[in-house]
Design an enzyme around this catalytic site. Structure first.
Site, PDB file in Angstrom:
ATOM      1  N   SER A 102       5.530   8.376   7.209  1.00  0.00           N
ATOM      2  CA  SER A 102       4.501   7.352   6.996  1.00  0.00           C
ATOM      3  C   SER A 102       4.051   7.204   5.550  1.00  0.00           C
ATOM      4  O   SER A 102       3.201   6.353   5.256  1.00  0.00           O
ATOM      5  CB  SER A 102       3.288   7.624   7.892  1.00  0.00           C
ATOM      6  N   LYS A 105       4.158   3.708   4.302  1.00  0.00           N
ATOM      7  CA  LYS A 105       3.087   2.719   4.427  1.00  0.00           C
ATOM      8  C   LYS A 105       2.393   2.427   3.103  1.00  0.00           C
ATOM      9  O   LYS A 105       1.696   1.409   2.980  1.00  0.00           O
ATOM     10  CB  LYS A 105       2.083   3.180   5.489  1.00  0.00           C
ATOM     11  N   SER A 159      -3.089   5.744  10.276  1.00  0.00           N
ATOM     12  CA  SER A 159      -1.637   5.598  10.132  1.00  0.00           C
ATOM     13  C   SER A 159      -1.041   4.815  11.292  1.00  0.00           C
ATOM     14  O   SER A 159      -0.030   5.209  11.889  1.00  0.00           O
ATOM     15  CB  SER A 159      -0.957   6.969  10.024  1.00  0.00           C
ATOM     16  N   LYS A 282      -1.830   9.527   1.258  1.00  0.00           N
ATOM     17  CA  LYS A 282      -1.240   9.251   2.565  1.00  0.00           C
ATOM     18  C   LYS A 282      -0.497  10.458   3.117  1.00  0.00           C
ATOM     19  O   LYS A 282       0.157  11.190   2.364  1.00  0.00           O
ATOM     20  CB  LYS A 282      -0.263   8.074   2.440  1.00  0.00           C
TER      21      LYS A 282
END
Length: 330
Positions: A102, A105, A159, A282
């Site tokens: 992720s 992202k 997320s 993140k």
């Protein structure tokens, strides 16, 4: 965060605390006697294999006990940068292929803000059902009206893979100037923009095939490339504001009240991994990627980013990132 791993939180071990203390002591002694050392690179992506030796290009700077850090970082792919000065302070396997989970992202958010304003209004469609069944979610529903800023909150805090596909389809249609573009075609257009942006940032070992980071053979990156992407994301005011939030409690335009919590424990308060000065960025984890983290922090006007990828345990990524950031601020 992509496909879910079984997670368990563990406080930072005494061993790790001792390691950080030892590193700090080594740095203090080295600085006191004025050791001449080399920097590990002056641009994101620099790796120790190509760094100059003290015989060829000595400069006065911070002593980083590289071999010691190599042995005591759990993550196989690591890069640490003082982004204020543009210097890479430490790297390990930073140019080797790995999987972003992720962390993807961050690029999804970058492409979104480059093609729509934060207050642009979108309506969620059935693209949210394109996600993998094991995906992390923000629990968006069809028909929900919200701003792009809200979508970024759903994307970057819990997320949400549903938010990733909502962004990809909505922004993909803007990119193609076609409000009725098929959702699969819209995702393809969006992913092309992700790859175009990666190339523009100088990423040479990255290819994106989806907006959420689910494992795929043609979805990969390097720690060095992810540093460039993270620095770009942190440089955007809207993204930086979202990733620095521990949680968001807000009411969407269509009336739903949402409470999205940041998965980044360095940002959260009152836990074993809270980090003073943390500003983002993140988390990510999949079976193929392991545990990943893009971590940023600011102290006394200096911003640093640590990228750790492929850790075998969740605690390993928190400890690696916080320990590396400690070193960068010594």
């Amino acid at each position: 965060m992509g496909q879910a791993l079984h997670r368990g939180h563990r406080p930072r071990s005494n061993k790790k605390k001792a390691i950080i203390a030892i590193i700090a002591s080594v740095l203090a002694v080295a600085l006191a006697v004025g050791i001449v050392v080399i920097t590990l690179g002056r641009h994101p992506g620099g790796d120790t294999s190509s760094a100059p030796t003290s015989d060829t290009a000595p400069t006065v700077g911070k002593t980083l006990p590289k071999s010691f850090i190599d042995r005591n970082t759990a993550s196989p792919h690591v890069i640490l940068s003082d982004v204020t000065s543009g210097r890479v302070l430490y790297s390990k396997n930073a140019d080797a292929k790995c999987y972003p989970a992720s962390l993807t992202k961050l690029m999804t958010a970058i492409v979104a803000v480059e093609n729509a304003q934060p207050d642009a209004i979108f309506t969620i469609g059935d693209e949210i059902y394109m996600i993998d069944p094991q995906s992390s979610r923000a629990y968006l529903t069809v028909g929900t009206r919200l701003t792009l800023e809200n979508l970024l909150q759903a994307l970057l805090l819990p997320s949400g893979n549903d938010a990733a596909y909502a962004v990809a389809v909505q922004i993909g249609r803007i990119i193609e100037a076609n409000d009725t573009l098929d959702k699969n075609a819209a995702v393809d257009a969006f992913c092309k923009k992700m790859n175009d942006k990666a190339a523009a940032l100088g990423c040479t070992g990255t290819h994106f095939s989806n907006p959420d980071g689910i494992d795929a053979d043609d979805h990969y990156t390097t720690a060095a490339d992810m540093l460039k992407i993270a620095a770009c994301a942190l440089g955007n005011e809207t993204i930086a504001s979202v990733v620095s939030s521990a949680a968001v409690n807000t009411t969407l335009l269509s009336g739903q009240t949402v409470n999205w919590k940041n998965t980044n424990r360095l940002i959260q308060e009152n836990n074993a991994y809270s980090y003073a000065g943390a500003t983002g960025l993140k988390t990510g984890s999949t079976d193929k990627a392991g545990y990943c983290l893009a971590a940023s922090a600011e102290r006394e006007g200096k911003t640093c980013i640590a990228i750790v990828m492929g850790a075998k345990t969740e605690s390993g990524r928190w400890e690696d990132a916080s320990g590396l950031l400690d070193i960068s601020f010594q």
